[in-house]
Design a protein around this motif. Structure first.
Motif, PDB file in Angstrom:
ATOM      1  N   ALA A   1       0.831  -1.212   0.000  1.00 41.33           N
ATOM      2  CA  ALA A   1       0.000   0.000   0.000  1.00 41.33           C
ATOM      3  C   ALA A   1       0.861   1.256   0.000  1.00 41.33           C
ATOM      4  O   ALA A   1       0.523   2.255  -0.656  1.00 41.33           O
ATOM      5  CB  ALA A   1      -0.923  -0.007   1.213  1.00 41.33           C
ATOM      6  N   ASP A   2       1.990   1.234   0.726  1.00 41.12           N
ATOM      7  CA  ASP A   2       2.895   2.387   0.755  1.00 41.12           C
ATOM      8  C   ASP A   2       3.484   2.641  -0.626  1.00 41.12           C
ATOM      9  O   ASP A   2       3.589   3.790  -1.077  1.00 41.12           O
ATOM     10  CB  ASP A   2       4.033   2.146   1.750  1.00 41.12           C
ATOM     11  CG  ASP A   2       3.541   2.015   3.178  1.00 41.12           C
ATOM     12  OD1 ASP A   2       2.535   2.658   3.506  1.00 41.12           O
ATOM     13  OD2 ASP A   2       4.167   1.272   3.950  1.00 41.12           O
ATOM     14  N   ALA A  37       2.236   1.759  -3.526  1.00 39.70           N
ATOM     15  CA  ALA A  37       1.179   2.251  -4.418  1.00 39.70           C
ATOM     16  C   ALA A  37       0.941   3.737  -4.203  1.00 39.70           C
ATOM     17  O   ALA A  37       0.712   4.489  -5.164  1.00 39.70           O
ATOM     18  CB  ALA A  37      -0.108   1.464  -4.175  1.00 39.70           C
ATOM     19  N   ARG A  38       1.020   4.196  -2.964  1.00 32.77           N
ATOM     20  CA  ARG A  38       0.830   5.616  -2.666  1.00 32.77           C
ATOM     21  C   ARG A  38       1.977   6.439  -3.260  1.00 32.77           C
ATOM     22  O   ARG A  38       1.756   7.525  -3.806  1.00 32.77           O
ATOM     23  CB  ARG A  38       0.737   5.825  -1.161  1.00 32.77           C
ATOM     24  CG  ARG A  38       0.318   7.230  -0.749  1.00 32.77           C
ATOM     25  CD  ARG A  38      -0.197   7.277   0.670  1.00 32.77           C
ATOM     26  NE  ARG A  38       0.762   6.780   1.631  1.00 32.77           N
ATOM     27  CZ  ARG A  38       0.603   5.643   2.335  1.00 32.77           C
ATOM     28  NH1 ARG A  38      -0.481   4.916   2.156  1.00 32.77           N
ATOM     29  NH2 ARG A  38       1.510   5.257   3.208  1.00 32.77           N
ATOM     30  N   SER A  97       1.405   6.803  -6.964  1.00 30.63           N
ATOM     31  CA  SER A  97       0.341   7.769  -7.218  1.00 30.63           C
ATOM     32  C   SER A  97       0.866   9.198  -7.101  1.00 30.63           C
ATOM     33  O   SER A  97       0.505  10.076  -7.908  1.00 30.63           O
ATOM     34  CB  SER A  97      -0.808   7.542  -6.236  1.00 30.63           C
ATOM     35  OG  SER A  97      -1.790   8.542  -6.352  1.00 30.63           O
ATOM     36  N   LEU A  98       1.734   9.449  -6.126  1.00 25.70           N
ATOM     37  CA  LEU A  98       2.301  10.783  -5.944  1.00 25.70           C
ATOM     38  C   LEU A  98       3.257  11.139  -7.080  1.00 25.70           C
ATOM     39  O   LEU A  98       3.327  12.301  -7.496  1.00 25.70           O
ATOM     40  CB  LEU A  98       3.015  10.875  -4.597  1.00 25.70           C
ATOM     41  CG  LEU A  98       2.082  10.923  -3.384  1.00 25.70           C
ATOM     42  CD1 LEU A  98       2.853  10.677  -2.101  1.00 25.70           C
ATOM     43  CD2 LEU A  98       1.372  12.282  -3.320  1.00 25.70           C
ATOM     44  N   ARG A 130       1.079  12.211  -9.798  1.00 25.12           N
ATOM     45  CA  ARG A 130       0.513  13.533  -9.523  1.00 25.12           C
ATOM     46  C   ARG A 130       1.524  14.625  -9.861  1.00 25.12           C
ATOM     47  O   ARG A 130       1.161  15.676 -10.401  1.00 25.12           O
ATOM     48  CB  ARG A 130       0.113  13.638  -8.052  1.00 25.12           C
ATOM     49  CG  ARG A 130      -0.638  14.919  -7.713  1.00 25.12           C
ATOM     50  CD  ARG A 130      -0.882  15.064  -6.239  1.00 25.12           C
ATOM     51  NE  ARG A 130      -1.604  13.943  -5.657  1.00 25.12           N
ATOM     52  CZ  ARG A 130      -1.857  13.808  -4.358  1.00 25.12           C
ATOM     53  NH1 ARG A 130      -1.412  14.734  -3.514  1.00 25.12           N
ATOM     54  NH2 ARG A 130      -2.511  12.761  -3.901  1.00 25.12           N
ATOM     55  N   ARG A 188       5.302  15.823  -0.743  1.00 28.92           N
ATOM     56  CA  ARG A 188       4.554  14.701  -0.167  1.00 28.92           C
ATOM     57  C   ARG A 188       5.218  13.367  -0.521  1.00 28.92           C
ATOM     58  O   ARG A 188       5.238  12.440   0.304  1.00 28.92           O
ATOM     59  CB  ARG A 188       3.110  14.738  -0.673  1.00 28.92           C
ATOM     60  CG  ARG A 188       2.185  13.739   0.023  1.00 28.92           C
ATOM     61  CD  ARG A 188       2.118  14.000   1.521  1.00 28.92           C
ATOM     62  NE  ARG A 188       1.308  13.012   2.182  1.00 28.92           N
ATOM     63  CZ  ARG A 188      -0.001  13.177   2.443  1.00 28.92           C
ATOM     64  NH1 ARG A 188      -0.606  14.290   2.078  1.00 28.92           N
ATOM     65  NH2 ARG A 188      -0.681  12.245   3.063  1.00 28.92           N
ATOM     66  N   GLU A 244       6.296  10.725   2.218  1.00 26.60           N
ATOM     67  CA  GLU A 244       5.703   9.384   2.185  1.00 26.60           C
ATOM     68  C   GLU A 244       6.766   8.298   2.008  1.00 26.60           C
ATOM     69  O   GLU A 244       6.566   7.166   2.449  1.00 26.60           O
ATOM     70  CB  GLU A 244       4.665   9.297   1.068  1.00 26.60           C
ATOM     71  CG  GLU A 244       3.398  10.086   1.321  1.00 26.60           C
ATOM     72  CD  GLU A 244       2.568   9.521   2.469  1.00 26.60           C
ATOM     73  OE1 GLU A 244       2.784   8.362   2.868  1.00 26.60           O
ATOM     74  OE2 GLU A 244       1.693  10.251   2.972  1.00 26.60           O
ATOM     75  N   CYS A 278       7.119   5.123   4.238  1.00 26.81           N
ATOM     76  CA  CYS A 278       7.301   3.788   3.661  1.00 26.81           C
ATOM     77  C   CYS A 278       8.471   3.063   4.319  1.00 26.81           C
ATOM     78  O   CYS A 278       8.473   1.838   4.437  1.00 26.81           O
ATOM     79  CB  CYS A 278       7.520   3.919   2.153  1.00 26.81           C
ATOM     80  SG  CYS A 278       7.573   2.374   1.236  1.00 26.81           S
TER      81      CYS A 278
END
Length: 234
Positions: free
Chosen positions: A124-125, A127-128, A131-132, A135, A151, A155, A159
């Motif tokens: 999950a970390d 994947a975040r 995504s960033l 972005r 961010r 993050e 992680c």
């Protein structure tokens, strides 16, 4: 960012810096109302008089607007040109040695976060982080790019499952992000996002050596450009 301030001495400037950092990182956005003076002073661990002095400084800088009467209060006005101007002034006030020391800390913290993210990162970390990175690539203006980039680095420390590295990265991003994304440095969101995606790939492969190499190389390049701009301004 709104945790109690540590250490002794005058706190007004520290409150100003803390609130500016929260705006720079996107934790406070244009138009957002600040908590009441009593509540905000309590969160920051300062007197209401100190907070009022800090808000007066922010009003002079055009970063905060205070409205009186019903529905009044203090509101964020973190316009891009205001933050850019204040960041350039701050950069001019820093010595080359201060910048290099700050860069050394950023280099060490980010490299370590990359290593431990590769060793400990959860699905999950990761994947975040991806995504960033996306972005950042899709950012159309400097403020959104700066916030996505900041961010991402925070993050990555999350992680790494390290509370101390995360706190250190938050502090570094608060101090550095507005400087690193000054328009005059001409950072390219697409190019920076490509590095981020390669970094996420290395973390996902658990390749800690490659993750460190990518993270440290990016930081080193950015600090060199920032030092060059500081020399140009002088």
């Amino acid at each position: 960012m709104l945790a109690p301030l540590e250490g002794g001495g005058p706190k007004t400037e520290a409150v100003v810096q803390r609130l500016c950092a929260a705006i720079s990182l996107g934790l406070m956005v244009d138009g957002q109302q600040l908590p009441s003076e009593t509540d905000l002073a309590g969160q920051l661990g300062v007197s209401t008089m100190t907070l009022r002095e800090a808000l007066a400084v922010l009003r002079q800088q055009g970063i905060v607007q205070t409205k009186r009467g019903r529905g009044g209060g203090s509101f964020i006005r973190g316009a891009a040109e205001i933050l850019e101007s204040s960041s350039l002034v701050r950069l001019q006030e820093m010595s080359i040695q201060e910048l290099r020391d700050l860069g050394d800390e950023h280099f060490a913290v980010t490299g370590a976060a990359a290593v431990f993210a590769a060793r400990r990162g959860l699905r999950a970390d990761i994947a975040r982080l991806r995504s960033l990175a996306d972005r950042l690539k899709d950012s159309s203006e400097p403020i959104s790019a700066r916030r996505a980039d900041s961010r991402f680095h925070i993050e990555m420390a999350v992680c790494a499952q390290s509370t101390r590295l995360t706190r250190a990265q938050v502090a570094l991003q608060a101090e550095l992000s507005a400087l690193l994304w000054l328009p005059r440095l001409k950072l390219d969101p697409t190019a920076e996002a490509t590095v981020h995606r390669d970094l996420v790939d290395a973390i996902e492969r658990e390749d800690d050596a490659r993750a460190r190499e990518l993270a440290e190389s990016q930081i080193e390049s950015r600090i060199r450009r920032l030092v060059a701009l500081r020399l140009e301004l002088s």
